[in-house]
Design a protein around this motif. Structure first.
Motif, mmCIF file in Angstrom:
data_model
loop_
_atom_site.group_PDB
_atom_site.id
_atom_site.type_symbol
_atom_site.label_atom_id
_atom_site.label_comp_id
_atom_site.label_asym_id
_atom_site.label_seq_id
_atom_site.Cartn_x
_atom_site.Cartn_y
_atom_site.Cartn_z
ATOM 1 N N ILE A 28 -8.055 3.035 -1.804
ATOM 2 C CA ILE A 28 -8.324 4.311 -1.125
ATOM 3 C C ILE A 28 -9.261 5.154 -1.996
ATOM 4 O O ILE A 28 -10.183 5.787 -1.495
ATOM 5 N N HIS B 36 -3.397 6.000 3.128
ATOM 6 C CA HIS B 36 -2.385 5.157 2.470
ATOM 7 C C HIS B 36 -1.386 4.595 3.486
ATOM 8 O O HIS B 36 -1.012 3.419 3.414
ATOM 9 N N LYS C 250 -1.092 -5.227 -0.126
ATOM 10 C CA LYS C 250 -0.494 -4.507 -1.269
ATOM 11 C C LYS C 250 0.957 -4.958 -1.412
ATOM 12 O O LYS C 250 1.904 -4.248 -1.080
HETATM 13 N N1 PDD Z 1 -2.684 0.451 -7.820
HETATM 14 N N2 PDD Z 1 -6.505 -2.798 -6.987
HETATM 15 C C1 PDD Z 1 -5.234 -3.032 -7.339
HETATM 16 C C2 PDD Z 1 -4.827 -4.412 -7.699
HETATM 17 C C3 PDD Z 1 -4.296 -1.965 -7.366
HETATM 18 O O1 PDD Z 1 -3.033 -2.203 -7.688
HETATM 19 C C4 PDD Z 1 -4.734 -0.650 -7.035
HETATM 20 C C5 PDD Z 1 -3.800 0.516 -7.014
HETATM 21 C C6 PDD Z 1 -6.088 -0.466 -6.687
HETATM 22 C C7 PDD Z 1 -6.631 0.881 -6.310
HETATM 23 O O2 PDD Z 1 -6.133 1.305 -5.068
HETATM 24 P P1 PDD Z 1 -5.951 2.829 -4.696
HETATM 25 O O3 PDD Z 1 -7.237 3.493 -4.983
HETATM 26 O O4 PDD Z 1 -5.633 2.806 -3.258
HETATM 27 O O5 PDD Z 1 -4.838 3.369 -5.551
HETATM 28 C C8 PDD Z 1 -6.940 -1.560 -6.672
HETATM 29 C C9 PDD Z 1 -1.603 1.389 -7.643
HETATM 30 C C10 PDD Z 1 -1.942 2.777 -8.006
HETATM 31 C C11 PDD Z 1 -0.389 0.864 -8.377
HETATM 32 O O6 PDD Z 1 -0.093 -0.303 -8.195
HETATM 33 O O7 PDD Z 1 0.260 1.626 -9.082
#
Ligand code: PDD
Length: 286
Positions: free
Chosen positions: A206, A49, A147
């Motif tokens: 992730i 992360h 992000k």
């Molecule tokens: N969201 N795609 C989008 C658009 C996201 O916002 C997220 C994660 C993921 C998955 O990523 P990861 O496995 O790294 O959490 C994919 C987070 C949890 C949030 O915005 O709260």
């Protein structure tokens, strides 16, 4: 008891943490964030992360004013003082405070960094029963790999799903399924898992990476290629994945029942291997 939060190098009580009205995160969404999971007091996939946070920062020409080790110890301290057992850490870096103008402020303006923790239980009921989803058009910008705090497209998508009583919005650009509003999307067809490749059109999740690893480890074919809306509706199984949702079965999209209308075997196998990963990570810490 009041929670302790991190604000630009200081550990203070949440009610004392104030954001300036000219913070660019607040005015423009000019910043980035991470959500990192804590299980039994242990941080899960933290370095992945944090590495993604630095990558997002680099892509938007933002300097994170702390080294990886500093952020790591900050996370550790917050978990300790707030006694987080099962929860998450939210961390955000914005391009700092300066009089409103679209172009970047001078190099002397430091980025604003905040972090806080929250208790959050694993969504075990939904993980075992499955959830429903709404299909929506992906109207977001073309750098979904960052992000970014700019989540308006994601929010509108999720709201559409929520207003229909659905858990997630599955987005598509034309014929191609991209990702969920806050998750990655996977289909299973004839035993093979398919998910959108890592491009500018999705976030490189992730959880997605852990799932790929688990599939490889257990001999489940895992193919990173785009799939169509038609393939989505004809899939044997569908699941979404994220830090907070883990491996979450989707049993219905709009009015279409997925497979038998219950979580499928490949999804549930991945879910149980994911739980083993969490347990192993917790043990390692002790
Ligand atoms: N969201 N795609 C989008 C658009 C996201 O916002 C997220 C994660 C993921 C998955 O990523 P990861 O496995 O790294 O959490 C994919 C987070 C949890 C949030 O915005 O709260």
């Amino acid at each position: 008891m009041e929670q302790t939060v991190f604000l630009n190098g200081e550990y203070i009580e949440r009610s004392d943490a104030k954001v300036d009205i000219e913070d660019r995160g607040y005015q423009f969404g000019d910043g980035i964030y991470e959500v990192i999971r804590v299980y039994e007091g242990t941080v899960f996939t933290m370095s992945e992360h944090l590495e993604r946070l630095y990558k997002s920062a680099e892509k938007m020409k933002l300097t994170v004013p702390y080294e990886m080790e500093e952020l790591t110890s900050m996370v550790g301290r917050l978990i300790e003082v707030n006694k987080v057992e099962d929860g998450f850490i939210y961390m955000q870096v914005s391009r700092g405070i300066s009089p409103r103008q679209h172009h970047f402020p001078g190099k002397d303006v430091p980025a604003s960094v905040i972090a806080y923790t929250k208790e959050f239980k694993r969504p075990v009921k939904q993980m075992s029963e499955g959830v429903t989803a709404t299909l929506v058009e992906d109207i977001r910008w073309l750098r979904c790999d960052i992000k970014s705090l700019n989540l308006l497209g994601n929010i509108l998508a999720k709201e559409e799903a929520a207003s229909k009583g659905d858990f997630e919005a599955i987005q598509h650009r034309g014929e191609t399924v991209t990702e969920g509003s806050s998750s990655n999307v996977f289909i299973v067809k004839d035993g093979t898992v398919y998910t959108h490749p890592v491009t500018n059109l999705i976030l490189n999740g992730i959880t997605r990476r852990v799932i790929k690893d688990l599939a490889d480890e257990n001999g489940v074919p895992f193919v990173e290629r785009t799939f169509t809306v038609e393939e989505l509706f004809e899939a044997d199984e569908i699941f979404i994945a994220s830090t907070t949702s883990e491996v979450m079965p989707v049993i219905k999209v709009d009015d279409t029942v997925v497979g038998q209308g219950v979580p499928g075997p490949v999804t549930m196998a991945l879910q149980s291997w994911f739980t083993d990963r969490i347990k192993a990570a917790c043990k390692k810490e002790v």
